[in-house]
Design a protein around this motif. Structure first.
Motif, mmCIF file in Angstrom:
data_model
loop_
_atom_site.group_PDB
_atom_site.id
_atom_site.type_symbol
_atom_site.label_atom_id
_atom_site.label_comp_id
_atom_site.label_asym_id
_atom_site.label_seq_id
_atom_site.Cartn_x
_atom_site.Cartn_y
_atom_site.Cartn_z
ATOM 1 N N PHE A 107 0.825 -1.212 0.000
ATOM 2 C CA PHE A 107 0.000 0.000 0.000
ATOM 3 C C PHE A 107 0.857 1.259 0.000
ATOM 4 C CE2 PHE A 107 -3.495 -2.763 0.582
ATOM 5 C CZ PHE A 107 -4.644 -2.047 0.267
ATOM 6 N N ASP A 108 2.003 1.233 0.673
ATOM 7 C CA ASP A 108 2.875 2.409 0.668
ATOM 8 C C ASP A 108 3.334 2.756 -0.744
ATOM 9 O OD1 ASP A 108 2.751 2.925 3.354
ATOM 10 O OD2 ASP A 108 4.614 1.868 3.858
ATOM 11 N N VAL A 109 3.735 1.741 -1.509
ATOM 12 C CA VAL A 109 4.263 1.998 -2.850
ATOM 13 C C VAL A 109 3.145 2.189 -3.864
ATOM 14 C CG1 VAL A 109 5.666 1.064 -4.732
ATOM 15 C CG2 VAL A 109 6.393 0.747 -2.355
ATOM 16 N N GLY A 139 -6.043 -5.295 -12.164
ATOM 17 C CA GLY A 139 -6.206 -5.699 -10.772
ATOM 18 C C GLY A 139 -6.924 -4.671 -9.931
ATOM 19 N N GLY A 140 -7.170 -3.488 -10.457
ATOM 20 C CA GLY A 140 -7.991 -2.499 -9.775
ATOM 21 C C GLY A 140 -9.470 -2.671 -10.053
ATOM 22 N N LYS A 141 -9.810 -3.663 -10.890
ATOM 23 C CA LYS A 141 -11.204 -3.940 -11.239
ATOM 24 C C LYS A 141 -11.623 -5.366 -10.917
ATOM 25 C CE LYS A 141 -12.359 0.049 -13.131
ATOM 26 N NZ LYS A 141 -13.384 0.927 -12.536
ATOM 27 N N PHE A 155 -7.417 -1.029 -6.157
ATOM 28 C CA PHE A 155 -8.801 -0.620 -5.932
ATOM 29 C C PHE A 155 -8.831 0.729 -5.227
ATOM 30 C CE2 PHE A 155 -10.342 -4.558 -7.391
ATOM 31 C CZ PHE A 155 -11.733 -4.590 -7.340
ATOM 32 N N ALA A 156 -7.961 0.896 -4.228
ATOM 33 C CA ALA A 156 -7.893 2.172 -3.512
ATOM 34 C C ALA A 156 -7.481 3.303 -4.449
ATOM 35 C CB ALA A 156 -6.907 2.062 -2.347
ATOM 36 N N LEU A 157 -6.533 3.035 -5.336
ATOM 37 C CA LEU A 157 -6.090 4.061 -6.291
ATOM 38 C C LEU A 157 -7.226 4.449 -7.232
ATOM 39 C CD1 LEU A 157 -3.593 5.692 -7.249
ATOM 40 C CD2 LEU A 157 -3.162 3.842 -8.877
ATOM 41 N N SER A 161 -8.843 8.137 -7.330
ATOM 42 C CA SER A 161 -8.848 8.850 -8.609
ATOM 43 C C SER A 161 -10.237 9.391 -8.926
ATOM 44 C CB SER A 161 -8.375 7.920 -9.731
ATOM 45 O OG SER A 161 -7.052 7.485 -9.504
ATOM 46 N N ASP A 162 -11.266 8.605 -8.649
ATOM 47 C CA ASP A 162 -12.637 9.072 -8.884
ATOM 48 C C ASP A 162 -12.949 10.280 -8.013
ATOM 49 O OD1 ASP A 162 -13.203 7.170 -10.813
ATOM 50 O OD2 ASP A 162 -14.201 5.793 -9.435
ATOM 51 N N ALA A 163 -12.592 10.191 -6.724
ATOM 52 C CA ALA A 163 -12.845 11.325 -5.833
ATOM 53 C C ALA A 163 -12.078 12.561 -6.298
ATOM 54 C CB ALA A 163 -12.439 10.954 -4.404
ATOM 55 N N LEU A 164 -10.797 12.364 -6.632
ATOM 56 C CA LEU A 164 -9.961 13.496 -7.037
ATOM 57 C C LEU A 164 -10.468 14.123 -8.334
ATOM 58 C CD1 LEU A 164 -7.297 14.941 -6.179
ATOM 59 C CD2 LEU A 164 -6.114 13.425 -7.786
#
Length: 292
Positions: A107-109, A139-141, A155-157, A161-164
């Motif tokens: 998660f850090d990277v 892998g984000g989907k 998934f977090a990214l 991204s959607d929020a940003l």
């Protein structure tokens, strides 16, 4: 609008693979690219006209601050056209076996580092009406077994991204996500090496539960990468995402990504589980009772 040679682009993770290919493509198009690397040796290999390597470990606040200062004090006073958050790492292991330190490292990277870089350069992007490009993944989907940590970070990214994008749209800053599928890069090889190390460290009971599964994942990743796009093709798509006048909110890289990223929207969870298990089954070791 300024012309390309009068603009900066910052990209992380450019030592190899898609990052290096995107950096070279952007320099070829005339941008001045600040190419983030973690080691001086990588900087020496990358340095070229239009390519300025900068030390950027995205988990190091001091290096992030130094790069942000480099942008705001640019001698030519060039605006920042885009930041491309590309750095990443991957390890495949079952949730049960992956250490908490490695969960945090993933998660850090793959997530927190990108948030930190983005926050550091947002003042420059506000000033230039620039762009954030986040390199996600299929892998984000959709997440296969043993990809829990990597997929969780991606998934977090995607969510960030959607929020940003919705936060920044009223202020003229665009946010774009790129979702690569199979691409021939060194990162997959590093992930396979780590997965093999996980197998070697398993207890007999753990090997009985997960050994065949992890070997199937390794075999599948090897085949998936071998048939994937060259890094240069992915680099061109990333460069487009950073520079076209009216970008899409998301770009996929490769036909496999275009298909797989849509499956979760089309199939119920249990059906998707069966589809993914069927795709993985041929990669299990012979005579292994594949039930994944």
């Amino acid at each position: 609008m300024t012309t390309s040679h009068e603009e900066l682009i910052l990209i992380s993770g450019t030592s190899t693979g898609m990052g290096a290919a995107a950096a070279r493509e952007l320099a070829r198009r005339g941008f001045h690219v600040l190419a983030g690397v973690r080691r001086e040796a990588d900087a020496d290999a990358l340095r070229a006209p239009g390519l300025e390597p900068v030390l950027l470990d995205i988990t190091d606040p001091a290096q992030i601050e130094a790069v942000a200062h480099r942008i705001t004090t640019d001698p030519a006073q060039r605006p920042l056209r885009a930041v491309i958050n590309n750095a990443g790492t991957a390890i495949n292991a079952p949730v049960e076996l992956l250490s908490m330190d490695e969960w945090r490292r993933q998660f850090d990277v793959n997530f927190f580092g990108h948030v930190a870089v983005t926050k550091a350069v947002l003042p420059a992007l506000h000033a230039s009406s620039g762009r954030v490009v986040n390199i996600s993944s299929i892998g984000g989907k959709v997440v296969l077994p043993t990809y829990g940590a990597y997929g969780g970070a991606k998934f977090a990214l995607e969510a960030m991204s959607d929020a940003l994008r919705r936060e920044l749209a009223p202020h003229g800053v665009q946010v774009v996500v790129v979702e690569p599928g199979g691409v021939r890069t060194e990162m997959t090889g590093h992930g396979i090496t780590r997965a093999n190390a996980t197998i070697a460290a398993m207890s007999p009971a753990e090997r009985g539960r997960y050994g065949g599964l992890l070997q199937a994942i390794i075999n599948q990743a090897t085949a998936f990468t071998a048939s994937g796009l060259p890094a240069e093709a992915a680099g061109r798509i990333i460069a487009d995402a950073a520079t076209v006048r009216r970008p899409r909110t998301r770009y996929t890289v490769g036909r496999d990504a275009a298909v797989l990223t849509r499956l979760p929207r089309l199939l119920p969870d249990r059906i998707l589980d069966r589809v993914l298990a069927a795709d993985l089954r041929p990669h299990f070791p012979k005579n292994y009772p594949a039930t994944a």
